[in-house]
Structures are given as C-alpha cells and as structure tokens.
Scaffold this motif. Structure first.
Motif: not given
Length: 496
Positions: A39-40, A80-81, A135-136, A351-354
């Motif tokens: 998942e995000p 919230y997806r 993305d999140m 997000q860059a380290r997700a």
C-alpha cells in the motif's frame, strides 16, 4: 530502497506466516504487514484538540473532505485513501462494516452517521479520487489531551501501541506552541516498537501560524522565526525531522478558492484604504459594518469562516498588487500560507523514503512477534531478520540520522551536519543530499558525490578520528557511493 531489501522484507513476512499459520492472531498481524508493504505510505495527522488537524489535511488534499467542526466525526479515527469513486465505509466496534451515503453540502463532504455514536465506531474509511492520495494514505486522528479520556485514548492507542508497530508509518504533528505535552507525545511515538528501531519519522507543524502575530500581514514571518527556534531546540530536534509554520485555514481556503470568494475579496480591495482598514480591525467590526453595499452579511460571514481576518487582509493586499484572477491569487495564497514548504518536506522526508519506512514497519512487526510469541522453528526467521536489519543500507541511514539528532557522534559539528545531509536528513533525493539544484544532471551529481566521497574517506582513514565515529563515516561513504552508482546507471542509459 533496494529491490532486494523490499523483497527480503516481503519474503520474511511470508515465511513468518508459514511458521505461525496455526495462530490466528499472529496470522492477522502478519497479513496486515504484508498488506502495508503493497500500500501507499501511511501518514497520520496528530495533535492536541483544536490544533487544526482536519483543516491541514484538507489543505494538503486540496478538497474539503475532512470534517472541521466539533461533531462526532472529529472524535473518530478516519482513513483517507485513493479510490476511483467516492466511498465511505463505517467500521463499528462490534458488527459488520456498512456504507455511508456520500453527501456534499456547500462543497464540503458531510458524514451522515445517523444515530451511531463515536464510541461505537472503530474507524471511518474514506476512498476519494484525489491525486494527493495516490502516493500516501492520510489518517485523521482525534485530539490528544481531549477533555474526553476516551477520545484521547483512541488516538494514543492507535498511534502508540505497546507491543506492535504503530498503524502509521510517519506522523505530521501539529502544535500551536511547544508544550511539554507535545514533547511527551512525540517521545512516546518514538518509543513505540517502530521508534525503537532507531528512526525519527515525525514532522512538526506550527499550526495556525497566522495567530502568532495576531493576524498581521507579517504573521508568518514571525511564525517562521519561532519555528526555526523550535527546530534547533534539543528536546524537539531529536523527535522531529523539522518544524514548518502553516496557516492551515488560509491554506485550505486557498486550495478550494471559489469564484464567490474572489468576487467578495475584489469588493473589499476596491474600497478606500482608510475605510477598509477600519473594517478589518476586528471580526466583529467586519461582520457588522455597513460597506461595501454589495457585500452581504452572509458573504462576510462566509469569508471570515473560510479565510479569517489574516487571510482576508492578505488576499486584499495581493489583489491590489496585481493578482487580478482567481487562479494566480489562489496559488499565491497557498504559497504564503506555508503549505508549499510542508508538501515539499513531506515529499523529501517521507514519500522519498516510503519503501524504507514501510519495510522497517514490517520488520519491526516480525521482531515483536518473535519476542512476544516465541516458538520452535523460528531460528531461521530471527537470523534472516537480523541480516536484513544489519545489511540494508536504508535502515543504517535511518539509524544514523536518529543517532545524530539524539546522542550524537564523535565528529566535529560541521562534519556532523554534513553527514546529516548526505544520509538524507534534509531529503532523500540525490541533489538534496549534495546541496545541488533540482535540475542538476547525473554528471554534476556524480562529481559532487565523488568530492564528498574523497573527503569522508580521508576522515575515516585519519588516525585521530574516534573509533565511535567510524561507523558513521562508513554509512556516509556508502551513501555517497550509492549516488555515484546511480549516476553511472543513468549515464549508461543516455543516448550517445
């Protein structure tokens, strides 16, 4: 995050599922970790009561879909997806999930709970076709330190469970001032199972920043100075990756600016300066004043609710200085609200380290399971877990980042600060690590990385370098080598 590390984390979870296949609770937990890997990234928005959590969430998404009133819904953990079509699902504490009607009033999403009370709801799940949710996944949490103990307990048990990873991979923590209660919560989040893996994964927001200067036009300048002071504070620096001042109400309204808002603001901008300044002295005066005639009482109330006096004053100044169209005005208001730096930091730090953050959560979850539910046949799991945690460079970066910001290492302050940047302390992208512009090409990036590589190899080889600092040097060197290798791949694929 390397593919081998991602695959390794996923494989470890699958192996653990096989070992614990007869333990329903363990299977459920492990299936949850496997799902999280696919998942995000999960980012929770947390803070004290009335810190402006839902307002900021709306601003990030650019739509008013999170309730900002004081009703029952603000007492419920709400996810919230991304979804292709709007859908709201209520998950009760007892019983089966059920759909709620999707209803919008005056442009805002309204949650129709019927006769269900907040203490009967485990969570709400909102699927929404917002690009920001691709993305999140954002999670809105009830206020901490609420007058209702049950409401506070909902947030703390969700974000800081005792023996399992937090449901959130990272946190945006809102505070109006830096209080001891804020530090206690951030400390407890860092002390969860995920936190004990040696990761700083919270971002602090100085919310309602326009109130710092009593709504003056220069309020955000003052708020920025305070945020910088907080960022340098030793107690907070070890718990948060940064502190960003944001005027949440202005950010939300700027991202959802209506034509009627713009026309009302134009009427105010057209007034004589002296009359306008008198009108905007206070909220009460603004609502009760007579002029301009075309601005109805309802329009005044709507402007005040959506923008506040600070936002109205700023918007009027901008219109008089040439922002004569709604879209440019909206973009400038959003920029000045502090929202753009926050979104930029979310991208650089989270997000860059997700993948690394999600994999870390899965590995911590498996480690907790091995510790709390030991059984025969798990020796190979423990060995594989240790190999991943020791050998994955992304985890070593996260650990060193936490060490640099807490206990520190035996390095000159200038070198320690440089190390923090090179391992991604200000953002994981190569150009951010190296302090270069965003449009830097692979040749320029590689040259910069090699300069740092030579410098840090010299530090590591210096006999005067403390042995305790050598591990830090090795991590920094490996990060620089990673940038060089990445650039080599990019150059190899460039057309001749």
């Amino acid at each position: 995050m390397t593919a081998s590390t991602i695959t390794g984390a996923a494989d470890l979870v699958q192996e653990a599922l096989e070992v614990y296949r007869e333990d329903p609770a363990a299977v459920a937990a492990l299936q949850g970790y496997a799902k999280r890997l696919a998942e995000p990234l999960r980012i929770a928005v947390a803070g004290m009561v009335k810190a402006g959590k839902s307002t900021l969430l709306n601003a990030i998404l650019g739509e008013e879909i999170a309730p900002t009133d004081t009703g029952e819904c603000t007492r419920i953990v709400t996810w919230y997806r991304y979804g292709h079509t709007p859908r709201i699902t209520l998950y009760p504490v007892e019983g089966e999930p059920r759909r709620l009607p999707v209803k919008r009033v005056d442009g805002r999403l309204v949650f129709v709970l019927g006769n269900v009370q907040s203490n009967e709801v485990d969570r709400l799940d909102v699927e929404w076709p917002s690009p920001g949710l691709r993305d999140m996944t954002l999670i809105d949490t009830p206020g901490i330190a609420s007058l209702s103990g049950d409401v506070s307990a909902r947030s703390t048990s969700f974000l800081t469970p005792e023996d399992t990873p937090s449901e959130a991979d990272a946190i945006i923590y809102l505070m109006r001032h830096m209080h001891a209660s804020d530090l206690r919560f951030l400390e407890s989040f860092k002390d969860t199972e995920a936190g004990r893996s040696g990761t700083v994964n919270a971002l602090a927001v100085l919310s309602r920043a326009d109130e710092v200067g009593a709504g003056r036009i220069d309020s955000l300048i003052s708020a920025g100075e305070i945020a910088e002071r907080y960022r340098r504070d030793h107690s907070l620096r070890k718990l948060a990756l940064g502190v960003v001042p944001v005027a949440g109400l202005l950010a939300q309204s700027a991202r959802s600016l209506r034509q009627s808002d713009f026309e009302a603001l134009q009427l105010l901008a057209a007034m004589e300066r002296a009359e306008r300044e008198k009108l905007l002295l206070s909220a009460d005066r603004f609502l009760r004043a007579a002029g301009p005639e075309e601005l109805t009482t309802a329009a005044r109330a709507s402007l005040l609710e959506r923008f506040g006096l600070f936002g109205i004053r700023l918007a009027v100044v901008l219109i008089r200085n040439g922002f004569a169209e709604p879209t440019p005005l909206a973009h400038e208001l959003a920029r000045r609200s502090g929202l753009d730096p926050l979104i930029d930091m979310l991208g650089r730090q989270f997000q860059a380290r997700a993948e690394a953050l999600k994999a870390r959560t899965a590995l911590v979850g498996v480690a907790a399971l091995l510790r709390t539910s030991p059984r025969e046949g798990t020796g190979h799991l423990a060995a594989a877990l240790e190999r991943l945690q020791v050998n994955a460079h992304e985890f070593r970066e996260l650990l060193l980042l936490a060490t640099l910001r807490t206990t520190g290492v035996s390095l000159d302050p200038e070198l320690a600060n440089e190390a923090e940047g090179l391992i991604g302390g200000w953002g994981a992208a190569s150009h951010v690590r190296l302090g270069l512009e965003a449009d830097a090409g692979p040749e320029q990036l590689a040259a910069g990385a090699r300069r740092y590589l030579e410098r840090w190899r010299a530090v590591a080889e210096n006999p005067l370098t403390d042995r305790s600092a050598l591990d830090a040097c090795r991590v920094v060197i490996r990060s620089c080598e990673g940038v060089v290798a990445q650039c080599a791949v990019q150059l190899a694929h460039q057309p001749a």
